[in-house]
Motif scaffolding. Structure first.
Motif, PDB file in Angstrom:
ATOM      1  N   ASN A 268       0.824  -1.210   0.000  1.00 32.27           N
ATOM      2  CA  ASN A 268       0.000   0.000   0.000  1.00 32.27           C
ATOM      3  C   ASN A 268       0.855   1.257   0.000  1.00 32.27           C
ATOM      4  O   ASN A 268       0.499   2.269  -0.620  1.00 32.27           O
ATOM      5  CB  ASN A 268      -0.935   0.008   1.215  1.00 32.27           C
ATOM      6  CG  ASN A 268      -2.050  -1.021   1.087  1.00 32.27           C
ATOM      7  OD1 ASN A 268      -2.440  -1.382  -0.022  1.00 32.27           O
ATOM      8  ND2 ASN A 268      -2.558  -1.505   2.204  1.00 32.27           N
ATOM      9  N   LEU A 271       1.955   1.826  -3.575  1.00 30.11           N
ATOM     10  CA  LEU A 271       0.834   2.304  -4.396  1.00 30.11           C
ATOM     11  C   LEU A 271       0.439   3.731  -4.030  1.00 30.11           C
ATOM     12  O   LEU A 271       0.007   4.508  -4.894  1.00 30.11           O
ATOM     13  CB  LEU A 271      -0.370   1.370  -4.230  1.00 30.11           C
ATOM     14  CG  LEU A 271      -0.169  -0.070  -4.731  1.00 30.11           C
ATOM     15  CD1 LEU A 271      -1.400  -0.917  -4.434  1.00 30.11           C
ATOM     16  CD2 LEU A 271       0.134  -0.076  -6.229  1.00 30.11           C
ATOM     17  N   ALA A 272       0.597   4.103  -2.749  1.00 36.10           N
ATOM     18  CA  ALA A 272       0.221   5.447  -2.302  1.00 36.10           C
ATOM     19  C   ALA A 272       1.098   6.534  -2.916  1.00 36.10           C
ATOM     20  O   ALA A 272       0.704   7.689  -2.964  1.00 36.10           O
ATOM     21  CB  ALA A 272       0.291   5.522  -0.770  1.00 36.10           C
ATOM     22  N   THR A 273       2.283   6.150  -3.386  1.00 37.96           N
ATOM     23  CA  THR A 273       3.157   7.149  -4.014  1.00 37.96           C
ATOM     24  C   THR A 273       2.639   7.569  -5.386  1.00 37.96           C
ATOM     25  O   THR A 273       3.078   8.585  -5.931  1.00 37.96           O
ATOM     26  CB  THR A 273       4.582   6.588  -4.185  1.00 37.96           C
ATOM     27  OG1 THR A 273       4.560   5.500  -5.131  1.00 37.96           O
ATOM     28  CG2 THR A 273       5.137   6.098  -2.859  1.00 37.96           C
ATOM     29  N   GLY A 274       1.713   6.794  -5.934  1.00 40.74           N
ATOM     30  CA  GLY A 274       1.202   7.093  -7.264  1.00 40.74           C
ATOM     31  C   GLY A 274       2.114   6.600  -8.372  1.00 40.74           C
ATOM     32  O   GLY A 274       1.824   6.785  -9.555  1.00 40.74           O
ATOM     33  N   ASP A 275       3.217   5.980  -8.009  1.00 39.10           N
ATOM     34  CA  ASP A 275       4.177   5.479  -8.990  1.00 39.10           C
ATOM     35  C   ASP A 275       4.169   3.955  -8.944  1.00 39.10           C
ATOM     36  O   ASP A 275       5.041   3.323  -8.343  1.00 39.10           O
ATOM     37  CB  ASP A 275       5.572   6.026  -8.681  1.00 39.10           C
ATOM     38  CG  ASP A 275       6.622   5.537  -9.685  1.00 39.10           C
ATOM     39  OD1 ASP A 275       6.221   5.002 -10.736  1.00 39.10           O
ATOM     40  OD2 ASP A 275       7.831   5.701  -9.402  1.00 39.10           O
ATOM     41  N   SER A 276       3.175   3.352  -9.580  1.00 36.93           N
ATOM     42  CA  SER A 276       3.062   1.887  -9.552  1.00 36.93           C
ATOM     43  C   SER A 276       4.189   1.228 -10.335  1.00 36.93           C
ATOM     44  O   SER A 276       4.415   0.017 -10.212  1.00 36.93           O
ATOM     45  CB  SER A 276       1.714   1.447 -10.136  1.00 36.93           C
ATOM     46  OG  SER A 276       1.563   1.910 -11.470  1.00 36.93           O
ATOM     47  N   GLN A 278       7.138   1.410  -9.669  1.00 36.54           N
ATOM     48  CA  GLN A 278       8.114   0.905  -8.704  1.00 36.54           C
ATOM     49  C   GLN A 278       7.985  -0.604  -8.521  1.00 36.54           C
ATOM     50  O   GLN A 278       8.958  -1.287  -8.198  1.00 36.54           O
ATOM     51  CB  GLN A 278       7.923   1.587  -7.355  1.00 36.54           C
ATOM     52  CG  GLN A 278       8.292   3.066  -7.324  1.00 36.54           C
ATOM     53  CD  GLN A 278       8.118   3.635  -5.930  1.00 36.54           C
ATOM     54  OE1 GLN A 278       8.444   3.000  -4.935  1.00 36.54           O
ATOM     55  NE2 GLN A 278       7.581   4.845  -5.849  1.00 36.54           N
TER      56      GLN A 278
END
Length: 312
Positions: A268, A271-276, A278
């Motif tokens: 999570n 995913l919270a960084t907005g950069d999936s 990664q």
């Protein structure tokens, strides 16, 4: 007609549906053979592939974290240094990969082969035999390997100093794993050494299930059955490596992180960084490693199995 003779093909299929008990190894014999196979393939694999594992681990570390560590806190934006440091000290963490990996790998294949022997005696479909034996192998091996995985991963992720001034100190130690395991135990205790057991299992179960199912399919059906073990192993490991890269990224982050061993929290957080994207970090390195690892692993496994069990 009732009295009609069954086709020869049907008789052959019926004959192979139930395993011949005399053709099966006992679970103990299978475990012994598996232990030798696992130890042999692990040593060869680690010597050849450890540098690729080190690079992959550094690439998968949270953006900026490894670069800042490698540069002593000030090199996170120093791209030339970051790139050069990425390829330095590539055998850091090598000792736990061999010291812990060899008995861990031996335990994996011992448990896997013993479980497979028992499951085959129950006349189960071969896919269920493969999955069940992989589950037994992973749960057993990771109970042994997880502390070494923690030390190995943290040693790999640690970077060298840009000045080289501490070349004789722990930062540039060729392996670095002893310092890593001491630090983890001092700061987090025994629990810290088993941080990531769940992440290890969550990654290895699907990865190994896909790999062994694909390998057996390639080696056992149609024209693909003539593929050499190394070729089939490389193809199977390539598929498994590509499909499970997100799980490997999460696993790497959990093993490095000293504050959370929770797989879902780590996922999570990414995913919270907005950069999936990664989640696909290190994909290229994993593909390259997978091709080599699969070729080495299954070639050594088959040759060792033939030698141990007297097959030619």
């Amino acid at each position: 007609a009732w009295g009609a003779e069954a086709p020869a093909g049907s008789l052959a299929m019926a004959a192979t549906a139930i395993p011949d008990p005399s053709a099966l190894q006992s679970p103990w014999a299978a475990a012994g053979s598996g232990a030798v196979q696992g130890a042999a393939q692990n040593v060869v694999k680690q010597v050849v592939l450890h540098p690729l594992d080190t690079i992959k681990t550094r690439v998968q570390t949270a953006p900026g974290t490894w670069a800042a560590t490698a540069g002593g806190g000030g090199a996170a934006t120093d791209a030339p240094f970051w790139r050069s440091a990425l390829f330095r000290d590539l055998y850091r963490g090598f000792l736990p990969s061999v010291v812990g990996g060899t008995p861990g790998s031996a335990a994996f294949f011992a448990a896997k082969e013993a479980a497979a022997s028992s499951l085959k005696a129950q006349a189960l479909p071969k896919e269920l035999v493969t999955i069940g034996s992989v589950v037994a192998g992973v749960l057993t091996a990771k109970a042994i390997r997880t502390p070494f995985d923690v030390a190995e991963t943290r040693a790999m992720a640690a970077g060298p100093s840009p000045t080289g001034a501490d070349a004789d100190g722990p930062a540039l130690a060729w392996d670095g794993s002893l310092s890593a395991i001491r630090q983890v135990y001092a700061e987090e205790g025994l629990r810290g050494l088993y941080r990531g057991y769940g992440a290890n299992v969550a990654y290895k179960l699907p990865a190994d299930a896909v790999k062994f199912l694909a390998y057996e399919a390639l080696r056992g059906t149609g024209a693909a059955g003539i593929l050499p073990a190394g070729v089939a192993g490389a193809a199977a490991t390539l598929v498994a490596s590509a499909a499970t890269t997100p799980l490997d990224v999460v696993r790497t982050r959990v093993l490095i992180n000293s504050t959370s061993g929770n797989v879902l929290d780590t996922l999570n957080g990414i995913l919270a960084t907005g950069d999936s994207g990664q989640l696909w970090a290190g994909l290229g390195w994993r593909i390259a490693r997978g091709l080599l690892a699969g070729a080495i692993q299954f070639s050594v496994l088959e040759e060792t199995k033939n030698a141990v069990e007297g097959r030619r």
